[in-house]
Design a protein around this motif. Structure first.
Motif, PDB file in Angstrom:
ATOM      1  N   HIS A   1       0.808  -1.319   0.006  1.00 54.59           N
ATOM      2  CA  HIS A   1       0.057   0.063   0.078  1.00 54.59           C
ATOM      3  C   HIS A   1       0.701   1.148   0.096  1.00 54.59           C
ATOM      4  O   HIS A   1       0.285   2.403  -0.165  1.00 54.59           O
ATOM      5  N   ILE A   2       2.227   1.086   0.341  1.00 52.62           N
ATOM      6  CA  ILE A   2       3.006   2.340   0.529  1.00 52.62           C
ATOM      7  C   ILE A   2       3.241   2.832  -0.983  1.00 52.62           C
ATOM      8  O   ILE A   2       3.683   2.207  -2.086  1.00 52.62           O
ATOM      9  N   GLY A   3       3.056   4.210  -0.989  1.00 53.16           N
ATOM     10  CA  GLY A   3       3.110   4.839  -2.440  1.00 53.16           C
ATOM     11  C   GLY A   3       1.645   5.019  -3.180  1.00 53.16           C
ATOM     12  O   GLY A   3       1.491   5.658  -4.316  1.00 53.16           O
ATOM     13  N   LEU A   4       0.551   4.314  -2.602  1.00 53.52           N
ATOM     14  CA  LEU A   4      -0.787   4.607  -3.228  1.00 53.52           C
ATOM     15  C   LEU A   4      -0.997   5.867  -3.312  1.00 53.52           C
ATOM     16  O   LEU A   4      -0.852   6.896  -2.100  1.00 53.52           O
ATOM     17  N   ASN A   5      -1.822   6.589  -3.902  1.00 55.94           N
ATOM     18  CA  ASN A   5      -2.539   7.697  -3.841  1.00 55.94           C
ATOM     19  C   ASN A   5      -3.785   7.817  -2.765  1.00 55.94           C
ATOM     20  O   ASN A   5      -4.177   6.673  -2.582  1.00 55.94           O
ATOM     21  N   PRO A   6      -3.646   8.848  -2.042  1.00 50.82           N
ATOM     22  CA  PRO A   6      -5.076   8.884  -0.920  1.00 50.82           C
ATOM     23  C   PRO A   6      -6.225   8.686  -1.485  1.00 50.82           C
ATOM     24  O   PRO A   6      -6.671   8.751  -2.361  1.00 50.82           O
ATOM     25  N   SER A   7      -7.118   8.022  -0.485  1.00 50.07           N
ATOM     26  CA  SER A   7      -8.343   8.069  -0.967  1.00 50.07           C
ATOM     27  C   SER A   7      -9.182   9.404  -0.942  1.00 50.07           C
ATOM     28  O   SER A   7      -8.666  10.398  -0.848  1.00 50.07           O
ATOM     29  N   LYS A   8     -10.437   9.446  -1.565  1.00 51.35           N
ATOM     30  CA  LYS A   8     -10.981  10.559  -1.884  1.00 51.35           C
ATOM     31  C   LYS A   8     -11.950  11.065  -0.489  1.00 51.35           C
ATOM     32  O   LYS A   8     -12.423  12.208  -0.420  1.00 51.35           O
ATOM     33  N   VAL A   9     -11.889  10.342   0.434  1.00 48.51           N
ATOM     34  CA  VAL A   9     -12.581  10.561   1.653  1.00 48.51           C
ATOM     35  C   VAL A   9     -11.651  11.487   2.396  1.00 48.51           C
ATOM     36  O   VAL A   9     -10.301  11.171   2.552  1.00 48.51           O
ATOM     37  N   ILE A  10     -12.126  12.644   3.019  1.00 54.53           N
ATOM     38  CA  ILE A  10     -11.302  13.541   3.659  1.00 54.53           C
ATOM     39  C   ILE A  10     -11.562  13.161   5.113  1.00 54.53           C
ATOM     40  O   ILE A  10     -12.540  13.686   5.695  1.00 54.53           O
ATOM     41  N   GLY A  11     -11.016  12.275   5.588  1.00 47.33           N
ATOM     42  CA  GLY A  11     -11.358  11.741   7.140  1.00 47.33           C
ATOM     43  C   GLY A  11     -10.136  11.547   7.691  1.00 47.33           C
ATOM     44  O   GLY A  11      -8.929  11.939   7.532  1.00 47.33           O
ATOM     45  N   MET A  12      -9.989  10.435   8.830  1.00 43.79           N
ATOM     46  CA  MET A  12      -9.141   9.994   9.669  1.00 43.79           C
ATOM     47  C   MET A  12      -8.687   8.637   8.976  1.00 43.79           C
ATOM     48  O   MET A  12      -9.247   7.712   8.977  1.00 43.79           O
ATOM     49  N   VAL A  13      -7.299   8.763   8.562  1.00 39.84           N
ATOM     50  CA  VAL A  13      -6.733   7.611   7.895  1.00 39.84           C
ATOM     51  C   VAL A  13      -5.999   6.676   9.026  1.00 39.84           C
ATOM     52  O   VAL A  13      -5.098   7.205   9.801  1.00 39.84           O
ATOM     53  N   ARG A  14      -6.512   5.427   9.000  1.00 41.07           N
ATOM     54  CA  ARG A  14      -5.713   4.519   9.897  1.00 41.07           C
ATOM     55  C   ARG A  14      -5.335   3.363   9.193  1.00 41.07           C
ATOM     56  O   ARG A  14      -6.251   2.560   8.460  1.00 41.07           O
ATOM     57  N   THR A  15      -4.161   2.852   9.242  1.00 43.84           N
ATOM     58  CA  THR A  15      -3.659   1.531   8.390  1.00 43.84           C
ATOM     59  C   THR A  15      -3.031   0.828   9.294  1.00 43.84           C
ATOM     60  O   THR A  15      -2.689   1.091  10.401  1.00 43.84           O
ATOM     61  N   VAL A  16      -2.818  -0.302   8.721  1.00 41.73           N
ATOM     62  CA  VAL A  16      -1.932  -1.632   9.497  1.00 41.73           C
ATOM     63  C   VAL A  16      -0.377  -1.003   9.934  1.00 41.73           C
ATOM     64  O   VAL A  16       0.133  -0.076   9.364  1.00 41.73           O
ATOM     65  N   ALA A  17      -0.135  -1.278  11.287  1.00 42.97           N
ATOM     66  CA  ALA A  17       1.091  -0.958  11.726  1.00 42.97           C
ATOM     67  C   ALA A  17       2.230  -1.983  11.843  1.00 42.97           C
ATOM     68  O   ALA A  17       1.957  -3.124  12.022  1.00 42.97           O
ATOM     69  N   GLY A  18       3.258  -1.646  10.838  1.00 38.51           N
ATOM     70  CA  GLY A  18       4.304  -2.514  10.650  1.00 38.51           C
ATOM     71  C   GLY A  18       4.253  -3.254   9.443  1.00 38.51           C
ATOM     72  O   GLY A  18       3.661  -2.483   8.377  1.00 38.51           O
TER      73      GLY A  18
END
Length: 559
Positions: A356-373
């Protein structure tokens, strides 16, 4: 001269996490462009039970640059030597001080991100191997290790830059042979390390092999052999090591060998500690191997050595003291063997990681939380095994397990489909005919396997339709904040892995970061990202007429 202080972002987070008053030293370095980098902290020795110098765990060239203090409320001006810095966390904000020619005064600091640290330094791995033999006494072990250290610090110590003719020597000149690709020893080391295809933010790594050049050793007297017929116990082990050294990219090539030698010497000093421990603790045994970890919560390498044949459980007390000394959390592994930078043979699946690293951000303007590690991307047709159209949940399970392996929670191998099926048969969930079949599994079975094979518990979410998943934004965001593990979701005849959410708590808009196990192509990151096999998906991605079950693995509380 004004000091430009930079503090590593992970170090700031570790200080802000502390609620109990504690003091100690700050370790870092001064760069060639004049910046002072505060990289890590070390708790005062009288507050921990670590039995060796903790600086041996820190990569060269990190040195003590000042002090830190975690307190509550008001604090006094720190007592510093000229050129030293101090970090003070008072439970409200981080105060920074520096001692200049006019005394100690408050100063501003810049937050140093992990990417910025990576861009300034090259991580050099120095592979070495020593046969260490000594009488079973601390004095004999110290004498043997001291002799090895003296050889490493002598001009006989050389370092071959792998896949080139460049050989560096620990001498005033610093270079034994330049090879074809280098015209002068004053070139910066960054100019001889190829970047390759990695992103600019990735940590550049280079590899050296340590060796002795006997031809440069000074002549000595003829050896004298003495035969002693007395019986004596001999301790003999092999030390297989990899010293990790940070090389500033602007560093002249001629200055590299001295730093590499310092890294190897630190590993020998750690080896001396473990050899002496073997004399008094019979459960500590086996050859010594470097386990250099770079946990995302640390931000810097920790150079650890462990005896090969010693159980993880018996090393827990030592790990706990290291965690306490470096202000690491006491509820997650950061320096286990499984956290090592170098993959042991068969230890981790050689698949793409963190796609997922390097993907463009989503179109939602919100709180982004992703997998840690770190996780591995497991999908159809890998390992030369055809599971097309039936193995998606198996592959999602493998991705979940890979996360626990990369974070050091387990060293057990990632199970193949047949092993997963056998586990479900053994616990009575499936009939014996299930082994070797092409039958699907769901989130419940994924939870069973995690529990029975890896002792990992899971929490489950059930929704009656895909449309209801949009209402689970807060719950999923909290999961990624507190647990950080990938989520397996199954619905209808399909399974996917959720590795993040972007959720707006005001209007309820949500986007899901999906890792799709149905991909059948080669492990090409560009294709996987551009074709949406890993990417942000809206609520309409889910089937509105199908119910879904989500398996949310929970992190074991351990170190």
């Amino acid at each position: 001269m004004e000091i430009h202080l930079c503090v590593l972002s992970q170090l700031i987070q570790r200080l802000e996490f502390q609620v109990t008053p504690v003091k100690g030293s700050v370790y870092g370095l001064t760069t060639n462009d004049g910046r002072v980098l505060a990289v890590t902290v070390v708790v005062s020795s009288n507050s921990t039970g670590l039995e060796h110098d903790v600086s041996l765990l820190l990569p060269v060239p990190l040195v003590r640059i000042g002090s830190f203090n975690v307190c509550k409320g008001d604090h006094t001006m720190p007592d510093l030597e000229e050129g030293e810095v101090s970090l003070v966390w008072d439970q409200i904000e981080l105060h920074t001080y520096v001692r200049g020619t006019n005394g100690t005064e408050s100063t501003k600091f810049t937050t140093l991100s992990q990417d910025e640290l990576n861009q300034s330094f090259i991580m050099a791995k120095v592979a070495f191997s020593f046969d260490v033999s000594a009488k079973d006494s601390p004095s004999s072990i110290r004498s043997t290790v001291q002799s090895l250290m003296e050889q490493v610090e002598s001009p006989a110590a050389c370092f071959r830059f792998l896949n080139s003719k460049l050989i560096l020597q620990n001498s005033e000149e610093g270079v034994l042979t330049l090879g074809d690709s280098l015209s002068g020893s004053d070139k910066p080391v960054g100019s001889i390390v190829k970047i390759g295809k990695k992103k600019a933010s990735s940590q550049q790594m280079t590899y050296f092999q340590f060796m002795f050049c006997r031809s440069v050793c000074p002549a000595t007297n003829a050896p004298v052999v003495r035969i002693d017929n007395r019986k004596v116990n001999v301790l003999s082990v092999v030390l297989n090591g990899e010293a990790i050294v940070y090389l500033e990219k602007s560093l002249p090539v001629s200055a590299v060998a001295e730093l590499l030698a310092q890294g190897v010497v630190q590993q020998l000093q750690l080896a001396e500690f473990w050899l002496c421990k073997q004399l008094t603790d019979k459960k500590i045994k086996g050859s010594l191997t470097s386990v250099n970890s770079l946990h995302f919560l640390a931000g810097h390498v920790v150079n650890v050595i462990y005896p090969d044949d010693t159980e993880e459980a018996h090393l827990e007390g030592y790990r706990r003291e290291v965690h306490r000394t470096l202000l690491f959390p006491l509820n997650r592994p950061m320096i286990r063997r499984g956290n090592g930078l170098t993959l042991a043979s068969g230890s981790k699946s050689l698949v793409l990681t963190n796609t997922h690293i390097g993907l463009n951000p989503s179109k939602v303007i919100g709180m982004v939380r992703t997998v840690a590690g770190t996780y591995g991307y497991h999908h159809y047709m890998q390992d030369k095994f055809d599971d097309n159209k039936w193995g998606c949940a198996y592959r999602s399970l493998q991705t979940l397990i890979s996360w626990f392996r990369y974070q050091g929670y387990t060293e057990k191998p990632i199970p193949a489909h047949r092993e997963i099926q056998k586990c479900l048969v053994d616990i009575g969930d499936k009939p014996s005919s299930f082994i070797g079949s092409t039958q699907w599994i769901g989130s419940t079975e994924v939870g069973f396997v995690l529990d029975n094979m890896f002792n990992i518990s899971s929490r489950f979410i059930f929704v009656n339709s895909g449309a209801e998943l949009a209402e689970k934004g807060r719950e999923l965001a909290i999961h990624f904040e507190t647990q950080g593990t990938p989520i397996m979701i199954g619905g209808g005849v399909l399974a996917h892995t959720i590795i993040g959410v972007d959720w707006n708590d005001e209007n309820g808009d949500i986007s899901f970061l999906i890792l799709d196990p149905h991909y059948t192509g080669n492990d090409d990151l560009s294709t996987i990202q551009s074709k949406g096999w890993c990417g942000w998906k809206g609520p309409d991605f889910w089937n509105a007429s199908a119910y879904y079950n989500l398996c949310l693995p929970q992190r074991p509380m351990c170190i």
